[in-house]
Design a protein around this motif. Structure first.
Motif, PDB file in Angstrom:
ATOM      1  N   ARG A 231       0.845  -1.209   0.000  1.00 32.53           N
ATOM      2  CA  ARG A 231       0.000   0.000   0.000  1.00 32.53           C
ATOM      3  C   ARG A 231       0.878   1.257   0.000  1.00 32.53           C
ATOM      4  N   ARG A 232       1.973   1.212   0.745  1.00 31.40           N
ATOM      5  CA  ARG A 232       2.883   2.354   0.819  1.00 31.40           C
ATOM      6  C   ARG A 232       3.740   2.487  -0.432  1.00 31.40           C
ATOM      7  N   LEU A 233       4.126   1.363  -1.017  1.00 26.85           N
ATOM      8  CA  LEU A 233       5.020   1.392  -2.169  1.00 26.85           C
ATOM      9  C   LEU A 233       4.330   1.776  -3.475  1.00 26.85           C
ATOM     10  N   ARG A 234       3.052   1.485  -3.602  1.00 26.60           N
ATOM     11  CA  ARG A 234       2.350   1.731  -4.867  1.00 26.60           C
ATOM     12  C   ARG A 234       2.566   3.125  -5.438  1.00 26.60           C
ATOM     13  N   PRO A 235       2.408   4.192  -4.655  1.00 27.52           N
ATOM     14  CA  PRO A 235       2.491   5.527  -5.257  1.00 27.52           C
ATOM     15  C   PRO A 235       3.908   6.060  -5.513  1.00 27.52           C
ATOM     16  N   VAL A 236       4.956   5.383  -5.050  1.00 32.59           N
ATOM     17  CA  VAL A 236       6.302   5.923  -5.255  1.00 32.59           C
ATOM     18  C   VAL A 236       6.758   5.671  -6.681  1.00 32.59           C
ATOM     19  N   GLU A 237       7.724   6.470  -7.142  1.00 32.53           N
ATOM     20  CA  GLU A 237       8.271   6.263  -8.480  1.00 32.53           C
ATOM     21  C   GLU A 237       8.913   4.887  -8.532  1.00 32.53           C
ATOM     22  N   GLY A 238       8.549   4.122  -9.524  1.00 34.54           N
ATOM     23  CA  GLY A 238       9.048   2.752  -9.635  1.00 34.54           C
ATOM     24  C   GLY A 238       8.333   1.799  -8.706  1.00 34.54           C
ATOM     25  N   GLY A 239       7.286   2.277  -8.060  1.00 26.56           N
ATOM     26  CA  GLY A 239       6.570   1.476  -7.081  1.00 26.56           C
ATOM     27  C   GLY A 239       5.898   0.244  -7.660  1.00 26.56           C
ATOM     28  N   ALA A 240       5.398   0.342  -8.881  1.00 32.96           N
ATOM     29  CA  ALA A 240       4.722  -0.809  -9.486  1.00 32.96           C
ATOM     30  C   ALA A 240       5.688  -1.981  -9.634  1.00 32.96           C
ATOM     31  N   ALA A 241       6.894  -1.703 -10.106  1.00 32.28           N
ATOM     32  CA  ALA A 241       7.891  -2.765 -10.272  1.00 32.28           C
ATOM     33  C   ALA A 241       8.321  -3.307  -8.911  1.00 32.28           C
ATOM     34  N   LEU A 242       8.469  -2.431  -7.952  1.00 34.70           N
ATOM     35  CA  LEU A 242       8.851  -2.853  -6.606  1.00 34.70           C
ATOM     36  C   LEU A 242       7.756  -3.717  -5.981  1.00 34.70           C
TER      37      LEU A 242
ATOM     38  N   ASP B 253      10.059   8.536   0.366  1.00 34.03           N
ATOM     39  CA  ASP B 253      10.056   7.454  -0.609  1.00 34.03           C
ATOM     40  C   ASP B 253      11.385   6.709  -0.680  1.00 34.03           C
ATOM     41  N   VAL B 254      12.479   7.425  -0.585  1.00 34.99           N
ATOM     42  CA  VAL B 254      13.797   6.789  -0.691  1.00 34.99           C
ATOM     43  C   VAL B 254      14.012   5.812   0.452  1.00 34.99           C
ATOM     44  N   LYS B 255      13.643   6.205   1.659  1.00 35.51           N
ATOM     45  CA  LYS B 255      13.789   5.296   2.809  1.00 35.51           C
ATOM     46  C   LYS B 255      12.970   4.029   2.607  1.00 35.51           C
ATOM     47  N   VAL B 256      11.765   4.194   2.100  1.00 31.40           N
ATOM     48  CA  VAL B 256      10.900   3.037   1.886  1.00 31.40           C
ATOM     49  C   VAL B 256      11.503   2.128   0.827  1.00 31.40           C
ATOM     50  N   GLN B 257      11.931   2.701  -0.279  1.00 38.99           N
ATOM     51  CA  GLN B 257      12.486   1.921  -1.377  1.00 38.99           C
ATOM     52  C   GLN B 257      13.792   1.224  -1.016  1.00 38.99           C
ATOM     53  N   ARG B 258      14.541   1.790  -0.101  1.00 32.49           N
ATOM     54  CA  ARG B 258      15.837   1.217   0.273  1.00 32.49           C
ATOM     55  C   ARG B 258      15.758   0.346   1.527  1.00 32.49           C
ATOM     56  N   ALA B 259      14.571   0.121   2.016  1.00 29.15           N
ATOM     57  CA  ALA B 259      14.378  -0.702   3.212  1.00 29.15           C
ATOM     58  C   ALA B 259      15.097  -0.103   4.419  1.00 29.15           C
ATOM     59  N   SER B 260      15.064   1.225   4.523  1.00 26.46           N
ATOM     60  CA  SER B 260      15.710   1.921   5.643  1.00 26.46           C
ATOM     61  C   SER B 260      14.665   2.364   6.662  1.00 26.46           C
ATOM     62  N   TRP B 261      13.925   1.419   7.191  1.00 28.64           N
ATOM     63  CA  TRP B 261      12.865   1.714   8.148  1.00 28.64           C
ATOM     64  C   TRP B 261      12.550   0.436   8.925  1.00 28.64           C
ATOM     65  N   ARG B 262      11.722   0.584   9.920  1.00 27.93           N
ATOM     66  CA  ARG B 262      11.265  -0.558  10.729  1.00 27.93           C
ATOM     67  C   ARG B 262       9.778  -0.390  11.008  1.00 27.93           C
ATOM     68  N   PHE B 263       9.130  -1.508  11.211  1.00 22.62           N
ATOM     69  CA  PHE B 263       7.745  -1.474  11.678  1.00 22.62           C
ATOM     70  C   PHE B 263       7.733  -1.030  13.131  1.00 22.62           C
ATOM     71  N   PRO B 264       6.653  -0.406  13.579  1.00 26.89           N
ATOM     72  CA  PRO B 264       6.561  -0.094  15.008  1.00 26.89           C
ATOM     73  C   PRO B 264       6.396  -1.384  15.817  1.00 26.89           C
TER      74      PRO B 264
END
Length: 183
Positions: free
Chosen positions: A61-72, A163-174
């Motif tokens: 749901r979070r990745l869909r709207p980012v650039e390149g999100g469809a491929a991701l 978007d960059v953090k999301v795409q690069r897996a630089s985050w954590r779930f709460p």
């Protein structure tokens, strides 16, 4: 003169390491013991699958709207399917049965995703009802409300990331311990 024929370019394929990192975070979070111990998620194959689907849905749901999100998104969903296929084979499911089971997994994923999309757009109570039905076998509404609160907090945390953090897996779930206890 250069012509802007961007639609003729090959689509950007996400780096496999990124897909592995994101999928690994989803799996790790879905295995968090607090969901099973404190929020009533059944510690069964179905319960673990349903929690994995919930977390995959939140990330997609979070990745869909980012650039390149469809491929991701596609690469992440493909990784999920590969994992489900491998798990079936590891459990001893025969080659002839795997395609039917994979179809059932796909239908379950899309059905739950559609239900969660509708519910989260409606209210926390609607999300709790959907989670109660799909994850908690129709019972434990109080735990479903706590799980809905967690899902809202996780989707909100994901939405707050650039978007960059999301795409690069630089985050954590709460942590479900911090957010799953609120009402």
């Amino acid at each position: 003169m250069l012509w802007p024929f961007n639609h003729f370019r090959k689509p950007q394929i996400p780096l496999p390491g990124t897909i592995e990192a994101i999928y690994g975070m989803i799996v790790t979070q879905a295995r968090e013991p607090l969901f099973y111990r404190d929020l009533g998620v059944p510690d069964t194959v179905d319960g673990r699958f349903d929690l994995l689907v919930l977390h995959l849905w939140m990330v997609l749901r979070r990745l869909r709207p980012v650039e390149g999100g469809a491929a991701l998104c596609q690469a992440l969903f493909d990784r999920f399917c590969e994992d489900m296929d491998a798990n079936l084979r590891e459990m001893g499911v025969g080659d002839l049965t795997v395609p039917k089971r994979m179809q059932a997994f796909g239908e379950a994923f899309y059905g739950r995703s559609a239900a969660y999309d509708l519910a989260i757009a409606d209210s926390r109570e609607a999300l709790a009802q959907a989670l109660c039905k799909n994850i908690l076998d129709g019972g434990q509404i109080e735990n479903a409300r706590r799980l809905a609160y967690y899902a809202e907090a996780a989707t909100s945390a994901l939405a707050g990331l650039d978007d960059v953090k999301v795409q690069r897996a630089s985050w954590r779930f709460p942590s479900p311990a911090r957010v799953g206890v609120q009402q």
